[in-house]
Design an enzyme around this catalytic site. Sequence first.
Site, mmCIF file in Angstrom:
data_model
loop_
_atom_site.group_PDB
_atom_site.id
_atom_site.type_symbol
_atom_site.label_atom_id
_atom_site.label_comp_id
_atom_site.label_asym_id
_atom_site.label_seq_id
_atom_site.Cartn_x
_atom_site.Cartn_y
_atom_site.Cartn_z
ATOM 1 N N GLY A 73 0.822 -1.208 0.000
ATOM 2 C CA GLY A 73 0.000 0.000 0.000
ATOM 3 C C GLY A 73 0.856 1.258 0.000
ATOM 4 N N SER A 74 1.928 1.233 0.770
ATOM 5 C CA SER A 74 2.815 2.407 0.836
ATOM 6 C C SER A 74 3.402 2.722 -0.535
ATOM 7 C CB SER A 74 3.962 2.158 1.824
ATOM 8 O OG SER A 74 3.470 1.953 3.125
ATOM 9 N N ASN A 156 -7.026 5.218 9.177
ATOM 10 C CA ASN A 156 -6.596 4.015 9.890
ATOM 11 C C ASN A 156 -6.604 4.184 11.400
ATOM 12 O OD1 ASN A 156 -4.473 5.739 8.661
ATOM 13 N ND2 ASN A 156 -3.132 4.638 10.052
ATOM 14 N N GLN A 184 -7.020 1.259 4.032
ATOM 15 C CA GLN A 184 -7.743 0.835 5.237
ATOM 16 C C GLN A 184 -9.205 0.516 4.926
ATOM 17 O OE1 GLN A 184 -7.762 -0.678 8.585
ATOM 18 N NE2 GLN A 184 -5.903 0.477 8.286
ATOM 19 N N ALA A 205 -2.974 -5.530 0.093
ATOM 20 C CA ALA A 205 -3.691 -6.797 0.288
ATOM 21 C C ALA A 205 -3.783 -7.245 1.750
ATOM 22 C CB ALA A 205 -3.019 -7.896 -0.543
ATOM 23 N N HIS A 206 -2.767 -6.921 2.545
ATOM 24 C CA HIS A 206 -2.760 -7.519 3.892
ATOM 25 C C HIS A 206 -3.788 -6.910 4.841
ATOM 26 C CE1 HIS A 206 -0.448 -4.620 6.505
ATOM 27 N NE2 HIS A 206 -0.060 -4.160 5.324
ATOM 28 N N THR A 242 10.278 -7.963 -11.747
ATOM 29 C CA THR A 242 9.541 -9.191 -12.041
ATOM 30 C C THR A 242 8.325 -9.308 -11.133
ATOM 31 O OG1 THR A 242 11.579 -10.259 -12.727
ATOM 32 C CG2 THR A 242 9.743 -11.708 -12.129
ATOM 33 N N CYS A 330 2.708 1.825 12.927
ATOM 34 C CA CYS A 330 4.060 2.351 12.730
ATOM 35 C C CYS A 330 4.498 3.234 13.890
ATOM 36 C CB CYS A 330 4.108 3.188 11.450
ATOM 37 S SG CYS A 330 3.103 2.517 10.132
HETATM 38 C C1 LIG Z 1 -1.704 0.041 6.208
HETATM 39 C C2 LIG Z 1 -1.901 1.330 5.501
HETATM 40 C C3 LIG Z 1 -0.978 1.788 4.548
HETATM 41 C C4 LIG Z 1 0.294 1.058 4.241
HETATM 42 O O1 LIG Z 1 0.075 -0.138 3.574
HETATM 43 P P1 LIG Z 1 1.257 -1.238 3.521
HETATM 44 O O2 LIG Z 1 0.741 -2.264 2.577
HETATM 45 O O3 LIG Z 1 1.401 -1.738 4.919
HETATM 46 O O4 LIG Z 1 2.469 -0.530 3.034
HETATM 47 C C5 LIG Z 1 -1.241 2.985 3.909
HETATM 48 N N1 LIG Z 1 -2.356 3.681 4.179
HETATM 49 C C6 LIG Z 1 -3.264 3.284 5.078
HETATM 50 C C7 LIG Z 1 -4.482 4.100 5.325
HETATM 51 C C8 LIG Z 1 -3.063 2.095 5.775
HETATM 52 O O5 LIG Z 1 -3.976 1.700 6.685
#
Ligand SMILES: *Cc1c(COP(=O)(O)O)cnc(C)c1O
Length: 390
Positions: A73-74, A156, A184, A205-206, A242, A330
């Site tokens: 996501g980052s 979040n 989120q 995805a996580h 890749t 974080c």
């Molecule tokens: C968790 C989160 C991210 C970061 O996602 P990652 O996949 O952990 O890098 C970015 N923005 C929000 C709002 C999040 O909750």
Amino acid sequence: MAEPRIYLDHAATTPVDPRVVEAMLPYFNQRFGNPSSIHRWGQQAEAAVERARLLLAEGLNCRPDEIIFTGCGSESDNLAVRGAALAARRKTGGNHVLVSAVEHHAVLNTALALADEHGFEAQLIPPDEFGQITAEAVAPLLRPDTAVVSVMTANNEIGTINPISEIGALCRQKGIIFHTDAVQAGAHLRLDTQSLNVDLLSLGAHKFYGPKGVGALYVRDGTQLVPTLTGGSQEAGLRAGTHNVPLIVGMAEAYRLALDERPLHNQRAEMLRDHLLRQVPDSIPDAQITGHPNLRLPNHASFVFHGVDGNQLLVALDVAGFACSSGSACKTGDPEPSDVLAAIGLSREWALGSLRITVGRDTSEEDIARLMDQLPGLIQRLRTAESLQA
Ligand SMILES: *Cc1c(COP(=O)(O)O)cnc(C)c1O
């Protein structure tokens, strides 16, 4: 008797759904080809990536070629905000980057880096007392030289949902690129890229029972981006490297399942959340809900307790068997109050005592009842210890 272990931190991450693990497994060592290879191993892997892209595009109501797979996501946030700002400046000279003051660090620090390293002017959009970014707050800040606007779909730390389609409409009227961090929100809200009026939308995805280390960015057809990762021509030249085939397959399967099962999960989560939002302030003195009372994620309850050290509270809860958070994963160990809680106007004495409880698919009513058996006593003990020290 062993203490139960109860995980109530689903905003930090979620376990991978066993059905997702199943879908991923063949792509580690049986169908292991490189999607960029010409031969049949490559074709097989490429077909899997393109199937995943199609699945995700269906879920987001967009074209498959508008989906870019990333490493998290980052990374999606970085590619969106940095990529759009640099491309817009190249095209129009626009030098103004506008992001909300309650963004995740992936967006906030990217905006600050654009200011520090590339000479952009980064401006923060102030939230209201619920942490919401209203269209009224955005409108007066839009300028002819605004390169990109970024407002998260849902927060979040405090769960508040923003009026993305309204803000998107404002930006579109002025021809300004609009990004939303939906990482989120992914598990819980309908993300229709058309009705949301977004040009760019980030997912990870996580946060929806998929694997860590894979994300996606929706890029509306015609939106110009400068890539942050340069190299090969994968992902339309926007993300070299890749493809991580098993993780991409897993992400798409996790999103499909999340969409299919969303009504069921949301309804259950809301019931547990509402129970917490009622009970915590009722049973604990000097407690406040943070974020919006009802325009919030269905699984998200967050609070502040006056005169309590939030980190000590998390440790005490962990010892008692409960995994919770103070807001952003974080920030654990950071003694400063969070930027988000400061931005919604909470004083230090309140903001340091924050607690986020995020329920998941497996959370039961009994889990919440057990937490509510313990929480008032734990807070009282911490407050007493604090006042003895003083
Ligand atoms: C968790 C989160 C991210 C970061 O996602 P990652 O996949 O952990 O890098 C970015 N923005 C929000 C709002 C999040 O909750």
